[in-house]
Design a protein around this motif. Sequence first.
Motif, mmCIF file in Angstrom:
data_model
loop_
_atom_site.group_PDB
_atom_site.id
_atom_site.type_symbol
_atom_site.label_atom_id
_atom_site.label_comp_id
_atom_site.label_asym_id
_atom_site.label_seq_id
_atom_site.Cartn_x
_atom_site.Cartn_y
_atom_site.Cartn_z
ATOM 1 N N GLU A 67 -9.091 -0.588 -1.354
ATOM 2 C CA GLU A 67 -7.946 -0.389 -2.241
ATOM 3 C C GLU A 67 -8.399 -0.322 -3.691
ATOM 4 O OE1 GLU A 67 -3.909 -0.041 -3.560
ATOM 5 O OE2 GLU A 67 -5.035 0.555 -1.787
ATOM 6 N N ALA A 68 -9.351 -1.159 -4.055
ATOM 7 C CA ALA A 68 -9.885 -1.117 -5.425
ATOM 8 C C ALA A 68 -10.563 0.219 -5.696
ATOM 9 C CB ALA A 68 -10.859 -2.270 -5.642
ATOM 10 N N ARG A 108 -9.835 3.045 -4.200
ATOM 11 C CA ARG A 108 -8.775 4.060 -4.260
ATOM 12 C C ARG A 108 -8.134 4.076 -5.644
ATOM 13 N NH1 ARG A 108 -3.406 4.570 -4.197
ATOM 14 N NH2 ARG A 108 -3.051 2.334 -4.093
ATOM 15 N N ARG A 109 -7.813 2.902 -6.142
ATOM 16 C CA ARG A 109 -7.161 2.811 -7.452
ATOM 17 C C ARG A 109 -8.085 3.265 -8.583
ATOM 18 N NH1 ARG A 109 -2.481 -0.774 -8.037
ATOM 19 N NH2 ARG A 109 -1.767 -1.279 -5.943
ATOM 20 N N ALA A 110 -9.378 3.014 -8.427
ATOM 21 C CA ALA A 110 -10.341 3.401 -9.463
ATOM 22 C C ALA A 110 -10.695 4.885 -9.391
ATOM 23 C CB ALA A 110 -11.610 2.560 -9.337
ATOM 24 N N TYR A 165 -14.548 6.796 -2.065
ATOM 25 C CA TYR A 165 -13.339 6.390 -1.352
ATOM 26 C C TYR A 165 -13.019 7.410 -0.271
ATOM 27 C CZ TYR A 165 -8.476 5.625 -0.169
ATOM 28 O OH TYR A 165 -7.319 5.410 0.528
ATOM 29 N N ARG A 170 0.838 -1.186 0.000
ATOM 30 C CA ARG A 170 0.000 0.000 0.000
ATOM 31 C C ARG A 170 0.877 1.240 0.000
ATOM 32 N NH1 ARG A 170 -2.704 -3.379 -1.664
ATOM 33 N NH2 ARG A 170 -4.598 -4.224 -0.783
ATOM 34 N N HIS A 226 -9.779 4.088 5.129
ATOM 35 C CA HIS A 226 -8.731 3.174 4.707
ATOM 36 C C HIS A 226 -7.660 3.069 5.800
ATOM 37 C CE1 HIS A 226 -6.587 1.610 0.840
ATOM 38 N NE2 HIS A 226 -6.523 0.749 1.831
#
Length: 95
Positions: A60-61, A63-65, A70, A13, A75
């Motif tokens: 996390e998905a 955040r990445r998207a 989010y 992370r 987190h």
Amino acid sequence: MQDPLSRLATLRRPPLLVEAARFGVDAYDRTAALPRLIGAAARGPAQALMALIEREADLEARRRAGTGDYRPARHVELIVALMGEARLMRAAALS
């Protein structure tokens, strides 16, 4: 299937999230945190850790998207709980 601690060791992370979580792990209170994060407080550390890993993977998905729902604070809270439960598992293994 990997054990929870091995699975946790493979997570990568952003350093800022991990560093923020390190500041909170000493104050981790599982009786207050687990019901809020995974909906149960009576689970053992291994079960709680697996549930937290699943929830954290979802965040996390997001955040990445770059989704609008989010929340970095949530987190960090999940990472604090992951670290706290990992400590409990390690302490139980030593006793």
